[in-house]
Design a protein around this motif. Structure first.
Motif, PDB file in Angstrom:
ATOM      1  N   GLN A 139       0.848  -1.188   0.000  1.00  0.00           N
ATOM      2  CA  GLN A 139       0.000   0.000   0.000  1.00  0.00           C
ATOM      3  C   GLN A 139       0.882   1.236   0.000  1.00  0.00           C
ATOM      4  O   GLN A 139       1.921   1.255   0.655  1.00  0.00           O
TER       5      GLN A 139
ATOM      6  N   ALA B  50       0.554   2.104 -10.754  1.00  0.00           N
ATOM      7  CA  ALA B  50      -0.558   2.822 -10.129  1.00  0.00           C
ATOM      8  C   ALA B  50      -0.101   4.154  -9.539  1.00  0.00           C
ATOM      9  O   ALA B  50      -0.812   5.161  -9.647  1.00  0.00           O
ATOM     10  N   MET B  51       1.073   4.170  -8.926  1.00  0.00           N
ATOM     11  CA  MET B  51       1.560   5.404  -8.324  1.00  0.00           C
ATOM     12  C   MET B  51       1.960   6.424  -9.380  1.00  0.00           C
ATOM     13  O   MET B  51       1.690   7.617  -9.217  1.00  0.00           O
TER      14      MET B  51
ATOM     15  N   ILE C 128       2.220  -1.723  -8.455  1.00  0.00           N
ATOM     16  CA  ILE C 128       2.159  -0.555  -7.572  1.00  0.00           C
ATOM     17  C   ILE C 128       2.897   0.615  -8.190  1.00  0.00           C
ATOM     18  O   ILE C 128       2.476   1.764  -8.068  1.00  0.00           O
TER      19      ILE C 128
ATOM     20  N   THR D  41      -4.900   5.703   2.425  1.00  0.00           N
ATOM     21  CA  THR D  41      -4.199   4.841   1.486  1.00  0.00           C
ATOM     22  C   THR D  41      -4.422   5.394   0.092  1.00  0.00           C
ATOM     23  O   THR D  41      -5.555   5.516  -0.366  1.00  0.00           O
ATOM     24  N   LEU D  42      -3.332   5.749  -0.590  1.00  0.00           N
ATOM     25  CA  LEU D  42      -3.429   6.356  -1.915  1.00  0.00           C
ATOM     26  C   LEU D  42      -3.666   5.316  -2.999  1.00  0.00           C
ATOM     27  O   LEU D  42      -4.458   5.540  -3.911  1.00  0.00           O
ATOM     28  N   CYS D  43      -2.970   4.196  -2.941  1.00  0.00           N
ATOM     29  CA  CYS D  43      -3.204   3.096  -3.872  1.00  0.00           C
ATOM     30  C   CYS D  43      -2.614   1.824  -3.276  1.00  0.00           C
ATOM     31  O   CYS D  43      -1.830   1.872  -2.347  1.00  0.00           O
ATOM     32  N   SER D  44      -3.019   0.696  -3.832  1.00  0.00           N
ATOM     33  CA  SER D  44      -2.547  -0.579  -3.313  1.00  0.00           C
ATOM     34  C   SER D  44      -2.477  -1.605  -4.435  1.00  0.00           C
ATOM     35  O   SER D  44      -3.055  -1.414  -5.499  1.00  0.00           O
TER      36      SER D  44
ATOM     37  N   LYS E  30      -0.926   8.221 -10.711  1.00  0.00           N
ATOM     38  CA  LYS E  30      -1.416   9.271  -9.822  1.00  0.00           C
ATOM     39  C   LYS E  30      -0.442  10.441  -9.714  1.00  0.00           C
ATOM     40  O   LYS E  30      -0.685  11.387  -8.974  1.00  0.00           O
TER      41      LYS E  30
END
Length: 113
Positions: A40, A77-78, A74, A49-52, A81
């Protein structure tokens, strides 16, 4: 077995006492069970939690290979963002095996930590 868990949690608390995550540089927290691994990106200032990512859906490959796919997921995904840096929180686990594979895959995916 209880002592082993207590020791890991004590190590995790020592690690987390030194690092904190922000919205621009979140804490990348790893959880490793006997069969699965999850990670996470956490903003500790806001408690969000921003993403997981996790390997619950992957059925093929070794546990280390699945950890590598979680690290890539991850990172993807990060970066989607707009987050390129983070602080790695190994969660009391040794930086070895699946945890190391996840971290190296996240770095290869474009994250800096």
């Amino acid at each position: 077995m209880l002592k082993k868990l207590e020791n890991r949690l004590a190590r995790a608390n020592r690690v987390r006492a030194r690092i904190t995550g922000t919205a621009s540089k979140p804490r990348l927290s790893v959880f490793r069970s006997n069969t699965h691994i999850s990670v996470q990106a956490i903003d500790d200032e806001n408690g969000v939690t921003l993403c997981s990512a996790h390997d619950m859906t992957a059925k093929s490959g070794t546990k280390t290979e699945r950890a590598t796919t979680v690290g890539s997921a991850i990172a993807e995904a990060m970066i989607a963002k707009g987050i390129k840096t983070c602080v790695f929180d190994r969660g009391g686990y040794l930086y070895h095996g699946r945890v190391k594979a996840l971290a190296e895959a996240a770095r290869a995916g474009g994250l800096a930590f």
